[in-house]
Design an enzyme around this catalytic site. Structure first.
Site, PDB file in Angstrom:
ATOM      1  N   CYS A  67       0.912  -1.155   0.000  1.00  0.00           N
ATOM      2  CA  CYS A  67       0.000   0.000   0.000  1.00  0.00           C
ATOM      3  C   CYS A  67       0.945   1.197   0.000  1.00  0.00           C
ATOM      4  O   CYS A  67       1.851   1.243  -0.823  1.00  0.00           O
ATOM      5  CB  CYS A  67      -0.946  -0.038   1.200  1.00  0.00           C
ATOM      6  SG  CYS A  67      -0.177  -0.475   2.773  1.00  0.00           S
ATOM      7  N   SER A  68       0.797   2.123   0.917  1.00  0.00           N
ATOM      8  CA  SER A  68       1.772   3.217   0.967  1.00  0.00           C
ATOM      9  C   SER A  68       2.995   2.782   1.771  1.00  0.00           C
ATOM     10  O   SER A  68       4.096   2.718   1.263  1.00  0.00           O
ATOM     11  CB  SER A  68       1.151   4.472   1.578  1.00  0.00           C
ATOM     12  OG  SER A  68      -0.017   4.814   0.859  1.00  0.00           O
TER      13      SER A  68
ATOM     14  N   LYS B 196       1.361  -0.590  13.007  1.00  0.00           N
ATOM     15  CA  LYS B 196       1.572   0.365  14.100  1.00  0.00           C
ATOM     16  C   LYS B 196       0.449   0.288  15.146  1.00  0.00           C
ATOM     17  O   LYS B 196      -0.408   1.165  15.219  1.00  0.00           O
ATOM     18  CB  LYS B 196       1.677   1.770  13.528  1.00  0.00           C
ATOM     19  CG  LYS B 196       2.874   1.941  12.610  1.00  0.00           C
ATOM     20  CD  LYS B 196       2.783   3.219  11.796  1.00  0.00           C
ATOM     21  CE  LYS B 196       2.930   4.446  12.661  1.00  0.00           C
ATOM     22  NZ  LYS B 196       3.017   5.677  11.841  1.00  0.00           N
TER      23      LYS B 196
END
Length: 598
Positions: free
Chosen positions: A366-367, A408
């Site tokens: 993804c990013s 995260k």
């Protein structure tokens, strides 16, 4: 009115009964490591289902516990402080109106709590300050409860996942893939684990050069390999293409090595993002692989970002708590888009699994490669590899794809942090567990674990009682001595496995599961999202499951009797031993048909 269901936490053998410490004749258990901060304070709980309920509240450094004193209304609340996302004062000292002065508590687990106090003498100040301090220990320089709690378990859950062992189970290293320790001090990438699998032909300096061209140094590495066709699932972050369309020969060559490892004709790159977002990312220095990557094809999976998911779940909460939106339920549910997002995540994972099972290697990103990427790789691996569908294998999957690869958790959940409006928060992991639940509904015999395990995982995602979901990445966990100073959630789970087992489980090793990812086949996970509503009948176990367990017990009883008969009567004249069925020696085989899935 029924009481809100008490959560599953309070089940440790070393727990002390609340009644013995505080006069609470309650069914709650206090961990021996909890300390009391507030006892027996009179308070009114403004229950959304039964109205104002008088009772007493107890606060420890781990939980808020409320029990009604009205004999006609039985209400108990048992809320880990970690599940609280904000605490606000409601009404001023001069507020008029009954029960208008008190506290409003917003939780991360789909419920809100409202308490009213008597107005004289700042009666809420102490309780507000206690909650604010202990629900957000990180913001006040206090340790998270996992560091205070020194629970003892027979099974050490930290040992459940060992990267080398897991790679070995997959058949690695081999002549195409090698294990590298280039990241052993987190120098190559500070959010990656220390043990990585990379193409055999790649050199360490190649990896360093590729790291300069991938967002946050998260280079393409192997997550899973197909034993038969040797196709792989590779995960990484976006390439740093930027507005000017930068190229990096090392990165291009590296992806070519990945493709060559099993002679995939075209390497498929799945970019989890919608096309427009990926294009927009170029403005901030990111981007996606263009035509310069020969022998590769790029597919966008259209999954929205963390902000969209956060807003979607917020909307879902609005329609299920405190009251379920009855009159336009279907259109209200549709307007949250939650199931639509679940569908897109699942269908992305299906595409990944399907490519790999037909022999083609894939790259997923993804990013940054720690949110949507983890959802896609973990779900695809669950579809492809039956090991991850066992109780312990599922723990390994979470440890590997989510925890070690740096989802995260601290930022997404906000453990112990008072900044409830932080834009980094997002229910990405909750959404993954929802997708897993959808799969267990569609394949009721394919998973060794049951729904209770999934609920338990989500409760402790917030509770901060275990170290499992704390921090953003392995390097941070090492820095805080997480494994030596906290207990793993899996220690608790594996010590009491039987309650998390699915009685319908039928192991099938080679089977690939393709769930149907269409809106018709997805349902809202009521037992999670609407469990606080007493009108949703809490069925701990379906009658079918109950009956099935009874039949299994009965079967075992008969088998035992049969064996006893055979032992006691092993003379030649015995009709049992001379019976024409060749199976008598292993009676369990005769009853194997009882295992047939319903």
């Amino acid at each position: 009115a029924m009481a809100s269901p008490i959560s599953v936490y309070n089940s440790n053998a070393m727990d002390t009964h609340i009644s013995s410490v505080s006069g609470f004749a309650a069914h709650a258990f206090i961990l021996s490591t909890e300390t009391f901060l507030l006892l027996n304070k009179d308070i009114i709980y403004i229950c959304p289902f039964s109205g104002a309920v008088k009772g007493k509240v107890l606060i420890t450094n781990y939980r808020l516990y409320f029990k009604s004193s009205d004999t006609d209304v039985m209400v108990t609340l048992d809320v880990p402080l970690g599940a609280i996302s904000r605490v606000e004062k409601m009404g001023g000292a001069s507020s008029r109106g009954e029960n208008s002065y008190g506290l409003d508590i917003t939780c991360k687990d789909m419920r809100n709590l409202r308490f009213a106090l008597k107005q004289e003498g700042h009666s809420r100040r102490d309780i507000f300050e206690l909650l604010f301090r202990h629900a957000f220990p990180v913001s006040h320089g206090l340790p998270l409860f996992a560091y205070v709690s020194q629970e003892k378990y027979g099974d050490n859950g930290w040992n459940i996942y060992k990267p080398i062992e897991e790679f070995r189970r997959q058949g690695l290293p081999n002549n195409k893939w090698r294990i590298t320790f280039i990241n052993k001090n987190y120098e190559l990438c500070d959010t990656y684990p220390t043990v990585l699998a990379v193409p055999f032909k790649s050199k360490e300096e190649d990896l360093r050069r590729v790291a300069t061209f991938r967002s946050r140094g998260r280079i393409p590495v192997l997550s899973w390999i197909h034993r038969e066709n040797q196709a792989v699932i590779i995960r990484c972050s976006q390439p740093l293409v930027g507005m000017s369309g930068k190229r990096n020969k090392d990165d291009e060559r590296y992806l070519e090595l990945i493709r060559e490892a099993n002679n995939t004709t075209k390497l498929t790159i799945y970019d989890a993002r919608p096309n427009v977002n990926a294009v927009a990312n170029k403005a901030t220095g990111g981007g996606y692989e263009g035509d310069e990557y020969q022998n590769a094809e790029l597919i966008f999976l259209d999954i929205q970002n963390i902000h969209v998911m956060r807003e979607s779940l917020k909307k879902l909460k609005d329609i299920v708590y405190p009251n379920v939106e009855e009159s336009h339920w279907l259109s209200s549910l549709e307007s949250t888009h939650w199931l639509e997002h679940v569908k897109l995540v699942l269908s992305g994972a299906i595409q990944v699994a399907d490519k790999v099972s037909s022999g083609n290697s894939v790259v997923v990103h993804c990013s940054d490669g720690w949110d949507r990427t983890a959802q896609l790789t973990a779900l695809a691996m669950l579809m492809l590899d039956s090991h991850y569908r066992t109780l312990r294998g599922f723990q390994v999957l979470i440890e590997k794809e989510w925890i070690s690869f740096g989802h995260k958790f601290a930022s997404r959940i906000g453990h112990g942090d008072k900044n409830h409006a932080d834009q980094d928060r997002s229910p990405i992991f909750v959404q993954f567990i929802d997708c897993v639940w959808q799969m267990t509904k569609q394949f009721p015999t394919a998973f060794e674990f049951n729904e209770r395990l999934l609920l338990m995982i989500l409760d402790h995602l917030y509770s901060c009682r275990f170290g499992t979901f704390l921090y953003n990445c392995e390097s941070a966990r090492d820095q805080h001595d997480l494994r030596s100073k906290t207990v793993s959630l899996w220690s608790l789970v594996n010590g009491k496995m039987d309650i998390y087992l699915n009685p319908f489980y039928t192991p099938e090793s080679g089977r690939v599961l393709y769930p149907v990812a269409s809106m018709r086949h997805l349902e809202l996970w009521v037992t999670y999202y609407i469990r606080w509503n007493p009108r949703i009948r809490q069925q701990q176990q379906s009658p079918v499951e109950q009956r099935y367990k009874e039949l299994l017990a009965l079967r075992d009883e008969y088998l035992k009797k049969l064996e006893e008969l055979q032992l006691s009567d092993s003379s030649p004249s015995s009709r049992l031993t001379n019976s024409p069925t060749p199976n008598t020696s292993t009676p369990s085989q005769q009853y194997a048909h009882l295992q047939t899935p319903f």
